[in-house]
Design a protein around this motif. Sequence first.
Motif, mmCIF file in Angstrom:
data_model
loop_
_atom_site.group_PDB
_atom_site.id
_atom_site.type_symbol
_atom_site.label_atom_id
_atom_site.label_comp_id
_atom_site.label_asym_id
_atom_site.label_seq_id
_atom_site.Cartn_x
_atom_site.Cartn_y
_atom_site.Cartn_z
ATOM 1 N N VAL A 12 -6.086 -2.657 -2.050
ATOM 2 C CA VAL A 12 -6.042 -3.267 -3.386
ATOM 3 C C VAL A 12 -6.325 -2.162 -4.393
ATOM 4 N N MET A 13 -5.439 -1.983 -5.351
ATOM 5 C CA MET A 13 -5.623 -0.958 -6.381
ATOM 6 C C MET A 13 -5.775 -1.640 -7.726
ATOM 7 N N VAL A 14 -6.895 -1.393 -8.376
ATOM 8 C CA VAL A 14 -7.220 -2.060 -9.633
ATOM 9 C C VAL A 14 -6.874 -1.139 -10.803
ATOM 10 N N ALA A 15 -6.027 -1.632 -11.704
ATOM 11 C CA ALA A 15 -5.603 -0.869 -12.884
ATOM 12 C C ALA A 15 -5.213 0.554 -12.518
ATOM 13 N N PRO A 16 -4.327 0.743 -11.519
ATOM 14 C CA PRO A 16 -3.975 2.104 -11.099
ATOM 15 C C PRO A 16 -3.240 2.857 -12.202
ATOM 16 N N VAL A 17 -3.423 4.172 -12.203
ATOM 17 C CA VAL A 17 -2.789 5.005 -13.234
ATOM 18 C C VAL A 17 -1.644 5.831 -12.668
ATOM 19 N N GLY A 18 -1.398 5.732 -11.360
ATOM 20 C CA GLY A 18 -0.274 6.444 -10.758
ATOM 21 C C GLY A 18 1.054 5.884 -11.228
ATOM 22 N N SER A 19 2.127 6.599 -10.956
ATOM 23 C CA SER A 19 3.456 6.189 -11.420
ATOM 24 C C SER A 19 3.966 5.003 -10.605
ATOM 25 N N ASP A 20 4.931 4.279 -11.181
ATOM 26 C CA ASP A 20 5.570 3.179 -10.461
ATOM 27 C C ASP A 20 6.168 3.668 -9.146
ATOM 28 N N ARG A 21 6.795 4.829 -9.166
ATOM 29 C CA ARG A 21 7.430 5.375 -7.960
ATOM 30 C C ARG A 21 6.396 5.602 -6.862
ATOM 31 N N GLU A 22 5.238 6.171 -7.228
ATOM 32 C CA GLU A 22 4.192 6.421 -6.232
ATOM 33 C C GLU A 22 3.667 5.121 -5.631
ATOM 34 N N LEU A 23 3.489 4.107 -6.474
ATOM 35 C CA LEU A 23 2.961 2.834 -5.982
ATOM 36 C C LEU A 23 3.967 2.139 -5.077
ATOM 37 N N ARG A 24 5.238 2.198 -5.420
ATOM 38 C CA ARG A 24 6.261 1.605 -4.550
ATOM 39 C C ARG A 24 6.297 2.316 -3.193
ATOM 40 N N ALA A 25 6.183 3.637 -3.217
ATOM 41 C CA ALA A 25 6.192 4.395 -1.967
ATOM 42 C C ALA A 25 4.992 4.026 -1.105
ATOM 43 N N ARG A 26 3.840 3.853 -1.719
ATOM 44 C CA ARG A 26 2.632 3.488 -0.957
ATOM 45 C C ARG A 26 2.790 2.111 -0.326
ATOM 46 N N ALA A 27 3.403 1.193 -1.064
ATOM 47 C CA ALA A 27 3.582 -0.169 -0.551
ATOM 48 C C ALA A 27 4.513 -0.209 0.652
ATOM 49 N N ARG A 28 5.359 0.809 0.818
ATOM 50 C CA ARG A 28 6.260 0.841 1.983
ATOM 51 C C ARG A 28 5.518 1.225 3.262
ATOM 52 N N HIS A 29 4.346 1.827 3.121
ATOM 53 C CA HIS A 29 3.601 2.311 4.288
ATOM 54 C C HIS A 29 2.390 1.455 4.638
ATOM 55 N N ARG A 30 1.824 0.753 3.659
ATOM 56 C CA ARG A 30 0.661 -0.079 3.897
ATOM 57 C C ARG A 30 0.740 -1.294 2.971
ATOM 58 N N PRO A 31 0.280 -2.456 3.430
ATOM 59 C CA PRO A 31 0.199 -3.602 2.519
ATOM 60 C C PRO A 31 -0.582 -3.219 1.267
ATOM 61 N N LEU A 32 -0.049 -3.563 0.114
ATOM 62 C CA LEU A 32 -0.632 -3.161 -1.166
ATOM 63 C C LEU A 32 -0.585 -4.326 -2.135
ATOM 64 N N VAL A 33 -1.695 -4.560 -2.828
ATOM 65 C CA VAL A 33 -1.742 -5.534 -3.914
ATOM 66 C C VAL A 33 -2.335 -4.836 -5.127
ATOM 67 N N LEU A 34 -1.701 -5.009 -6.269
ATOM 68 C CA LEU A 34 -2.174 -4.421 -7.521
ATOM 69 C C LEU A 34 -2.967 -5.447 -8.305
ATOM 70 N N VAL A 35 -3.929 -4.978 -9.067
ATOM 71 C CA VAL A 35 -4.666 -5.829 -10.001
ATOM 72 C C VAL A 35 -4.533 -5.222 -11.393
ATOM 73 N N ASP A 36 -4.145 -6.054 -12.340
ATOM 74 C CA ASP A 36 -3.974 -5.622 -13.729
ATOM 75 C C ASP A 36 -2.961 -4.498 -13.872
ATOM 76 N N ARG A 37 -1.894 -4.595 -13.097
ATOM 77 C CA ARG A 37 -0.767 -3.667 -13.213
ATOM 78 C C ARG A 37 0.442 -4.345 -12.597
ATOM 79 N N GLY A 38 1.533 -4.323 -13.309
ATOM 80 C CA GLY A 38 2.753 -4.899 -12.775
ATOM 81 C C GLY A 38 3.764 -3.807 -12.472
ATOM 82 N N VAL A 39 4.296 -3.805 -11.256
ATOM 83 C CA VAL A 39 5.335 -2.851 -10.870
ATOM 84 C C VAL A 39 6.422 -3.619 -10.132
#
Length: 327
Positions: free
Chosen positions: A119-146
């Motif tokens: 779970v990543m809360v208000a992450p500051v990384g790029s959309d591309r980085e977050l999408r790539a991370r979600a392909r390798h591990r289950p990921l849920v964002l808080v207070d960020r929409g991608v």
Amino acid sequence: MATLADVAREAGVSKATASRALMRPDMVAAPTLARVRSAAERLGFHPNRAARALTTGRTGMVGLIVPTLANPFFSPLVLGAQRAAEETDGHLLIGVSEYDAAREAALAERICEQADGLVMVAPVGSDRELRARARHRPLVLVDRGVGRLPAVVLDTPSGAAELVRHLTGLGHREIAYVSGPRGSWADAARRTAAEEAVGESGGRLHTLGPLPPTYDAGTGAVGELPRRATAVIAYNSYLALGLLHGLAAAGIRVPADISLAAVDDLTALGATTPPVTALQVPVEEAGALAVSRLVEVGSGTRKTAATRLPTRVQVRASTAPPPSHTN
């Protein structure tokens, strides 16, 4: 110390059944599961996590990355996440990114070596980085929409718009917004919503910042407020407290000279003098829901979902009609 064999004997099942009940409860009938769990509790038996990981490929660990622990916004969120993890016999691994994208990415890599998901809360990384991370591990964002990544979003943008409408309803047309940290997705969304709401009344929003969401930054922002502004909205309650102190030190009365409001209510703003109008935000619920969503994503029962949690304006004595004359 009790063993798995002891639990099996106490529950009247085979050792293999006891192991499945504790490691893979979805494979065991409900009455048997209840009997094994009851036996384990009576005997004080706790399954070895390393053994469970070898058996199921899952560690029971949930990763949680927050930007800071200094901001009171995140404390109830961590509490909610912890409680939700415990309900599924999980544990939290917590990292603090300090609003730094490189540190955030490094933490995510290290935590994902041990955790089943993140779970990543208000992450500051790029959309591309977050999408790539979600392909390798289950990921849920808080207070960020991608895109369609699973997310829990506190609807503070709509709340910021409601704060603006509260102020314009009182007669304010020149409103300052003291914004949050650079790169904050939530801050940008709040600012956009506030600008649109001000525009509905023919007014204008004056944005200060970006600023760190701290008391000192709020105090320092007082000298930057436009002279014509009759109301100010703070990105968070720490900034609001700093503004309240700084305005008083400058001899500017709240709300006689300027109205003040905040986009969260997490530092006892109801106990200040005057009490500050603020947005009530269900932060603990967001933390719990994010972990629940992560479990669903990890089990394959939910692929994409964005849940918005509503907020509510709590009107207090810090907001009033503007003074009859402005400079």
